[in-house]
Design an enzyme around this catalytic site. Structure first.
Site, mmCIF file in Angstrom:
data_model
loop_
_atom_site.group_PDB
_atom_site.id
_atom_site.type_symbol
_atom_site.label_atom_id
_atom_site.label_comp_id
_atom_site.label_asym_id
_atom_site.label_seq_id
_atom_site.Cartn_x
_atom_site.Cartn_y
_atom_site.Cartn_z
ATOM 1 N N HIS A 128 -1.652 -4.691 20.078
ATOM 2 C CA HIS A 128 -2.439 -3.678 20.795
ATOM 3 C C HIS A 128 -1.688 -2.342 20.786
ATOM 4 C CE1 HIS A 128 -5.949 -5.282 23.063
ATOM 5 N NE2 HIS A 128 -5.380 -6.451 22.841
ATOM 6 N N HIS A 153 -11.416 -14.492 24.753
ATOM 7 C CA HIS A 153 -11.449 -13.486 23.684
ATOM 8 C C HIS A 153 -12.262 -13.972 22.482
ATOM 9 C CE1 HIS A 153 -8.285 -11.838 26.259
ATOM 10 N NE2 HIS A 153 -8.664 -10.673 25.786
ATOM 11 N N GLU A 198 0.018 -14.741 23.171
ATOM 12 C CA GLU A 198 -0.532 -13.589 23.906
ATOM 13 C C GLU A 198 0.428 -12.418 23.977
ATOM 14 O OE1 GLU A 198 -1.668 -14.319 27.979
ATOM 15 O OE2 GLU A 198 -2.498 -12.325 28.179
ATOM 16 N N HIS A 245 -13.416 -6.731 31.162
ATOM 17 C CA HIS A 245 -12.151 -7.028 30.485
ATOM 18 C C HIS A 245 -10.959 -6.675 31.372
ATOM 19 C CE1 HIS A 245 -9.171 -6.332 27.023
ATOM 20 N NE2 HIS A 245 -9.385 -7.624 27.086
ATOM 21 N N HIS A 270 -8.211 -9.596 32.840
ATOM 22 C CA HIS A 270 -6.747 -9.576 32.695
ATOM 23 C C HIS A 270 -6.034 -9.506 34.045
ATOM 24 C CE1 HIS A 270 -5.863 -9.762 28.417
ATOM 25 N NE2 HIS A 270 -7.025 -9.143 28.229
ATOM 26 N N HIS A 285 -8.734 -8.772 17.539
ATOM 27 C CA HIS A 285 -8.988 -10.063 18.180
ATOM 28 C C HIS A 285 -9.623 -11.072 17.234
ATOM 29 C CE1 HIS A 285 -7.283 -10.451 22.109
ATOM 30 N NE2 HIS A 285 -7.354 -9.136 22.197
ATOM 31 N N HIS A 303 0.465 -10.642 20.079
ATOM 32 C CA HIS A 303 -0.831 -10.057 20.426
ATOM 33 C C HIS A 303 -0.665 -8.763 21.230
ATOM 34 C CE1 HIS A 303 -3.382 -9.531 24.016
ATOM 35 N NE2 HIS A 303 -4.310 -9.314 23.100
HETATM 36 CU CU1 CUO Z 1 -7.797 -8.842 26.334
HETATM 37 CU CU2 CUO Z 1 -6.109 -8.291 23.586
HETATM 38 O O1 CUO Z 1 -6.144 -9.345 25.311
HETATM 39 O O2 CUO Z 1 -7.434 -7.588 24.835
#
Ligand code: CUO
Length: 602
Positions: free
Chosen positions: A341, A203, A321, A177, A181, A377, A337
């Site tokens: 987080h 995701h 995002e 992950h 990113h 998610h 999004h």
């Molecule tokens: Cu990878 Cu929310 O974007 O975790």
């Protein structure tokens, strides 16, 4: 590429948190007068989060400077001068970004993030035990020290969610992950198509794969976290530290409530839950109206049926995002999004009253450990699916390939047909690359992690055309039974399909037998190297020929060595019958998708 470039670049990654300076302005003589913009605004020792816009800005400012280097030597020289003044995580992110995204550096490989920041993967308690063991060693200890870790998890059987800890807390999914990113970052001006769509798809796939794992241990599919005014039932206590000096990640009690964000120490403006709700509502309006509104007040249609320009799913992904540089209207549609987080990651100390660090949801290297990641998610995916359902269904023509029929599909391992075997495996990392143990020899960390026994796909395909045909093969895996033990309909199963491999093949006229090894998967193969894998290489041939290729091969071999499967005797083995199907087959059987049928199943 000379092997020395690869070896030398590793020096930037070693013990990055243990440099002498503690921050402050970088003197001009160390930067050559370079303007580092906001890169110095993130203090050392604190979390760097790509979910925070000001942190993304800092990363962009730093990457812009590093991208101007034109050789590994220049990068090493410049980054080396800046390393001890910058936030450690930001520094590693930026150097890694440049290596991955700059054409001239394409032959360089990144060392595993597990070795660079072991504390993000292994609890502080274990790392302290390692240090104690090192301290007790006789001074002339010759052999390297190996410490075993796992399988050990952050919760117990008292919590149903614990049943999938082994999956969430595996180093592999978390390092993947972090890497994803880095490859597809927001607001970093990375050229490339369909970024917003890839954000959605990757995701969605993670949630699908997680749901599949849940079903295999009799847990319900994840429930989306859509109502931010009710407590989050599952807490999370990672036991990890957010930096090498022992600062702990924030934790979350069971039944914690998200609160308006009111801190001034994280480069973030105050955020209200109400504002998040308004953004969600605007996104939903756009989906159902079929367009977004840009800053000029013009309509930006949302449709996947376009011949030019961006697909609707891509525009929506950019706005959700969010990537402010690509969103049609970042002020209006917000940063839902990313800020979700962060709001979740600060439930324990939303106003900084307790001076606690952010929780693991704030870092892409740790977020997937927390059960709430999947709830968040699932919510994100629900919005994307809402959009998908406004689009016309695929037709038979869309999904079939003229003259090509898949006759049979199966997986084979030894003599076992259609049975996959997963279980524990061991992987060694050198903890002393990231942490200073003051030991004369390497300190190795042997981590237990999830793996599977290698197998082969066997696919029988008939090409009834007269000429050879080049095709793309995509393989998916899906669970067959729902949590009630009943066989799922295709529509119930639809969002659980998880992509296993994708490759091209040329079909000769007539019958074709495709055999594909699981370890060759373009999707699941970990492109992860340890420092040792990337260590000194033999010098290139005298005439220089073939040195790059040899280098590549050595790396591939090193990688394969680590992906070879070997069960360790004491470890639990989990076997599960699986059925591999072709998506196309199902669509052909059922014809087009029916929205009402899909909705009835939700
Ligand atoms: Cu990878 Cu929310 O974007 O975790």
């Amino acid at each position: 590429m000379a092997a020395t470039d690869q070896t030398r670049i590793l020096s930037l990654y070693e013990q990055v948190s243990y440099t002498s300076d503690t921050g402050g302005d970088v003197p001009t003589d160390r930067t050559g007068g370079l303007n580092l913009g906001t890169a110095l605004n993130i203090p050392r020792g604190r979390v760097f989060s790509t979910f925070v816009q000001s942190h993304r800005r800092a990363a962009k400012d730093l990457c812009d400077v590093l991208m101007r280097t034109s050789s590994p030597i220049q990068l090493i020289e410049l980054a080396g001068r800046l390393r001890d003044r910058l936030n450690e995580n930001l520094f590693i992110y930026a150097v890694s970004f440049v290596i991955l995204h700059k054409q001239e550096f394409r032959n360089l490989r990144l060392p595993s993030i597990v070795e660079v920041f072991p504390h993000k993967f292994v609890p502080a308690e274990e790392l302290t035990k390692m240090q104690v063991t090192v301290n007790k060693l006789p001074p002339n200890q010759e052999a390297q020290l190996v410490i075993e870790y796992g399988p050990e998890f952050a919760s117990t059987n008292l919590k149903p969610e614990h049943r999938v800890s082994y999956w969430r807390e595996d180093y592999g999914i978390n390092s993947h992950h972090w890497h994803w990113h880095l490859v597809y970052p927001a607001e970093m001006d990375v050229p490339g198509d369909r970024k917003g769509e890839l954000f959605y798809y990757m995701h969605q796939q993670m949630v699908a794969r997680y749901d599949m794992e849940r079903l295999s241990v009799d847990l319900n599919r994840v429930e989306k976290l859509e109502n931010w005014r009710v407590p989050i039932s599952d807490g999370y206590f990672s036991k990890l530290t957010s930096n090498n000096s022992g600062r702990a990640w924030g934790t979350r009690q069971d039944d914690s409530l998200m609160k308006d964000f009111r801190r001034t120490d994280f480069g973030l403006e105050f955020i209200d839950i109400t504002v998040m709700e308004i953004w969600m509502s605007r996104l939903m309006d756009a989906i159902h109206q079929g367009y977004m509104i840009n800053r000029n007040g013009d309509r930006v249609p949302l449709s996947d049926n376009v011949t030019t320009g961006k697909l609707g799913i891509e525009i929506l992904g950019d706005a959700f995002e969010a990537d402010a540089s690509l969103s049609p209207n970042a002020l209006f549609y917000g940063d839902l999004h990313n800020l979700g987080h962060l709001m979740i990651a600060f439930t324990h100390d939303n106003d900084g009253a307790h001076k606690e660090e952010i929780g693991v949801m704030g870092d892409s290297a740790t977020a997937m450990r927390d059960p709430v990641f999947y709830r968040w998610h699932k919510f994100v995916d629900g919005i994307f699916q809402e959009y998908k359902m406004t689009q016309p269904p695929y037709t038979l023509e869309d999904l079939s390939l003229p003259n090509v029929v898949v006759d049979k599909v199966g997986v084979l391992r030894d003599n076992q047909l259609n049975q996959l075997t997963t279980g524990w495996n061991l992987r060694e990392f050198e903890a002393s690359r990231g942490l200073d143990f003051n030991a004369p020899n390497p300190v190795m960390l042997r981590i237990t992690h999830l793996d599977h026994a290698p197998f082969n796909y066997h696919i029988q395909v008939t090409n009834s055309g007269a000429a050879p045909k080049k095709v793309t093969v995509r393989i998916f895996i899906a669970p067959k039974h729902n949590v009630r033990g009943l066989e799922m309909s295709f529509m119930e199963q639809r969002l659980l399909w998880s992509e296993m491999d994708k490759f091209t093949e040329t079909l000769k006229p007539g019958k074709n037998q495709i055999v594909r090894a699981s370890k060759d998967s373009s999707i699941t193969n970990p492109n992860e190297f340890t420092f040792r894998d990337l260590g000194p290489r033999p010098p290139p041939a005298a005439d220089g020929s073939g040195s790059e290729r040899a280098d590549e091969l050595t790396q591939v071999e090193a990688q394969q060595e680590h992906t070879d499967f070997r069960f360790e005797e004491t470890m639990q083995q989990i076997t599960r019958k699986t059925q591999v199907k072709r998506v196309e087959d199902e669509f052909i059987k059922r014809g087009t998708l029916v929205n009402s049928e899909y909705r009835a199943l939700q």
